[in-house]
Design a protein around this motif. Structure first.
Motif, PDB file in Angstrom:
ATOM      1  N   LEU A  58      -0.116  -5.508  51.378  1.00  0.00           N
ATOM      2  CA  LEU A  58       0.080  -4.738  52.603  1.00  0.00           C
ATOM      3  C   LEU A  58       0.202  -3.256  52.286  1.00  0.00           C
ATOM      4  O   LEU A  58       0.877  -2.867  51.330  1.00  0.00           O
ATOM      5  CB  LEU A  58       1.344  -5.198  53.332  1.00  0.00           C
ATOM      6  N   GLU A  59      -0.435  -2.449  53.106  1.00  0.00           N
ATOM      7  CA  GLU A  59      -0.336  -0.996  52.982  1.00  0.00           C
ATOM      8  C   GLU A  59       0.499  -0.456  54.137  1.00  0.00           C
ATOM      9  O   GLU A  59       0.291  -0.842  55.290  1.00  0.00           O
ATOM     10  CB  GLU A  59      -1.712  -0.344  53.013  1.00  0.00           C
ATOM     11  N   LEU A  60       1.420   0.424  53.826  1.00  0.00           N
ATOM     12  CA  LEU A  60       2.222   1.099  54.835  1.00  0.00           C
ATOM     13  C   LEU A  60       1.395   2.250  55.397  1.00  0.00           C
ATOM     14  O   LEU A  60       1.130   3.231  54.705  1.00  0.00           O
ATOM     15  CB  LEU A  60       3.516   1.622  54.205  1.00  0.00           C
ATOM     16  N   THR A  61       0.931   2.111  56.644  1.00  0.00           N
ATOM     17  CA  THR A  61       0.006   3.098  57.205  1.00  0.00           C
ATOM     18  C   THR A  61       0.676   4.090  58.141  1.00  0.00           C
ATOM     19  O   THR A  61       0.103   5.140  58.429  1.00  0.00           O
ATOM     20  CB  THR A  61      -1.156   2.407  57.945  1.00  0.00           C
ATOM     21  N   GLN A  62       1.864   3.760  58.650  1.00  0.00           N
ATOM     22  CA  GLN A  62       2.550   4.686  59.556  1.00  0.00           C
ATOM     23  C   GLN A  62       4.054   4.471  59.462  1.00  0.00           C
ATOM     24  O   GLN A  62       4.523   3.340  59.352  1.00  0.00           O
ATOM     25  CB  GLN A  62       2.094   4.471  60.991  1.00  0.00           C
ATOM     26  N   ILE A  63       4.785   5.582  59.510  1.00  0.00           N
ATOM     27  CA  ILE A  63       6.251   5.561  59.550  1.00  0.00           C
ATOM     28  C   ILE A  63       6.688   6.398  60.750  1.00  0.00           C
ATOM     29  O   ILE A  63       6.343   7.585  60.829  1.00  0.00           O
ATOM     30  CB  ILE A  63       6.879   6.158  58.271  1.00  0.00           C
ATOM     31  N   LEU A  64       7.431   5.792  61.660  1.00  0.00           N
ATOM     32  CA  LEU A  64       7.987   6.522  62.804  1.00  0.00           C
ATOM     33  C   LEU A  64       9.503   6.503  62.691  1.00  0.00           C
ATOM     34  O   LEU A  64      10.122   5.434  62.723  1.00  0.00           O
ATOM     35  CB  LEU A  64       7.564   5.876  64.126  1.00  0.00           C
ATOM     36  N   ALA A  65      10.088   7.675  62.546  1.00  0.00           N
ATOM     37  CA  ALA A  65      11.542   7.814  62.474  1.00  0.00           C
ATOM     38  C   ALA A  65      11.987   8.688  63.639  1.00  0.00           C
ATOM     39  O   ALA A  65      11.492   9.817  63.787  1.00  0.00           O
ATOM     40  CB  ALA A  65      11.962   8.433  61.153  1.00  0.00           C
ATOM     41  N   TYR A  66      12.863   8.168  64.463  1.00  0.00           N
ATOM     42  CA  TYR A  66      13.338   8.879  65.652  1.00  0.00           C
ATOM     43  C   TYR A  66      12.171   9.323  66.534  1.00  0.00           C
ATOM     44  O   TYR A  66      12.169  10.422  67.076  1.00  0.00           O
ATOM     45  CB  TYR A  66      14.221  10.064  65.274  1.00  0.00           C
ATOM     46  N   GLY A  67      11.137   8.456  66.621  1.00  0.00           N
ATOM     47  CA  GLY A  67       9.997   8.732  67.476  1.00  0.00           C
ATOM     48  C   GLY A  67       8.987   9.722  66.929  1.00  0.00           C
ATOM     49  O   GLY A  67       8.032  10.062  67.606  1.00  0.00           O
ATOM     50  N   ARG A  68       9.180  10.166  65.695  1.00  0.00           N
ATOM     51  CA  ARG A  68       8.259  11.141  65.084  1.00  0.00           C
ATOM     52  C   ARG A  68       7.602  10.536  63.854  1.00  0.00           C
ATOM     53  O   ARG A  68       8.253   9.838  63.076  1.00  0.00           O
ATOM     54  CB  ARG A  68       9.015  12.396  64.670  1.00  0.00           C
ATOM     55  N   SER A  69       6.337  10.839  63.672  1.00  0.00           N
ATOM     56  CA  SER A  69       5.622  10.389  62.485  1.00  0.00           C
ATOM     57  C   SER A  69       6.106  11.189  61.281  1.00  0.00           C
ATOM     58  O   SER A  69       6.183  12.420  61.330  1.00  0.00           O
ATOM     59  CB  SER A  69       4.118  10.583  62.685  1.00  0.00           C
ATOM     60  N   VAL A  70       6.468  10.481  60.203  1.00  0.00           N
ATOM     61  CA  VAL A  70       6.931  11.133  58.974  1.00  0.00           C
ATOM     62  C   VAL A  70       6.137  10.571  57.793  1.00  0.00           C
ATOM     63  O   VAL A  70       5.533   9.500  57.890  1.00  0.00           O
ATOM     64  CB  VAL A  70       8.452  10.952  58.754  1.00  0.00           C
ATOM     65  N   GLU A  71       6.159  11.292  56.693  1.00  0.00           N
ATOM     66  CA  GLU A  71       5.412  10.888  55.493  1.00  0.00           C
ATOM     67  C   GLU A  71       6.195   9.969  54.576  1.00  0.00           C
ATOM     68  O   GLU A  71       5.607   9.247  53.782  1.00  0.00           O
ATOM     69  CB  GLU A  71       4.959  12.127  54.712  1.00  0.00           C
TER      70      GLU A  71
END
Length: 110
Positions: A58-71
């Protein structure tokens, strides 16, 4: 002393605990997770579920923290993530009896 196989690379092991997971399709899932070893960066590859025999890719393609996309996601922080690849059907939401499932892998090279 043993030389590293790839001296220029810095492999960083990472782990995410899965709280809630939604299987979007056979190759994609979204999940609420907590980072327990990291930081975990977008592009991280997960190849193992702790205490499970089946392999995943599995690849982690998106991270949303507090509704914002982060790296990246630092340890003990929670986020909503998207995982894509083989093995999403093996992911499970936490229950009082099963506890949290932990996926293990590595960050992408810098």
């Amino acid at each position: 002393m043993t030389e590293p196989l790839n001296p220029g690379s810095h492999v960083v092991e990472v782990e995410l605990e899965i709280d809630q997971v939604t299987i979007v399709d056979p190759a994609e899932a979204t999940a609420t997770v907590r980072c327990i070893l990291g930081p975990v960066r977008r592009g991280a590859r997960f190849d193992h579920i702790r205490d499970a025999a089946e392999a995943i890719d599995l690849e982690l393609t998106q991270i949303l923290a507090y509704g914002r996309s982060v790296e990246e996601l630092d340890p003990v922080h929670t986020a909503h993530v998207t995982l894509r690849g083989t093995g999403v059907q093996l992911l499970a939401s936490a229950t009082p009896h099963s506890g949290w499932q932990v996926i293990q892998g590595t960050n992408p090279p810098l």
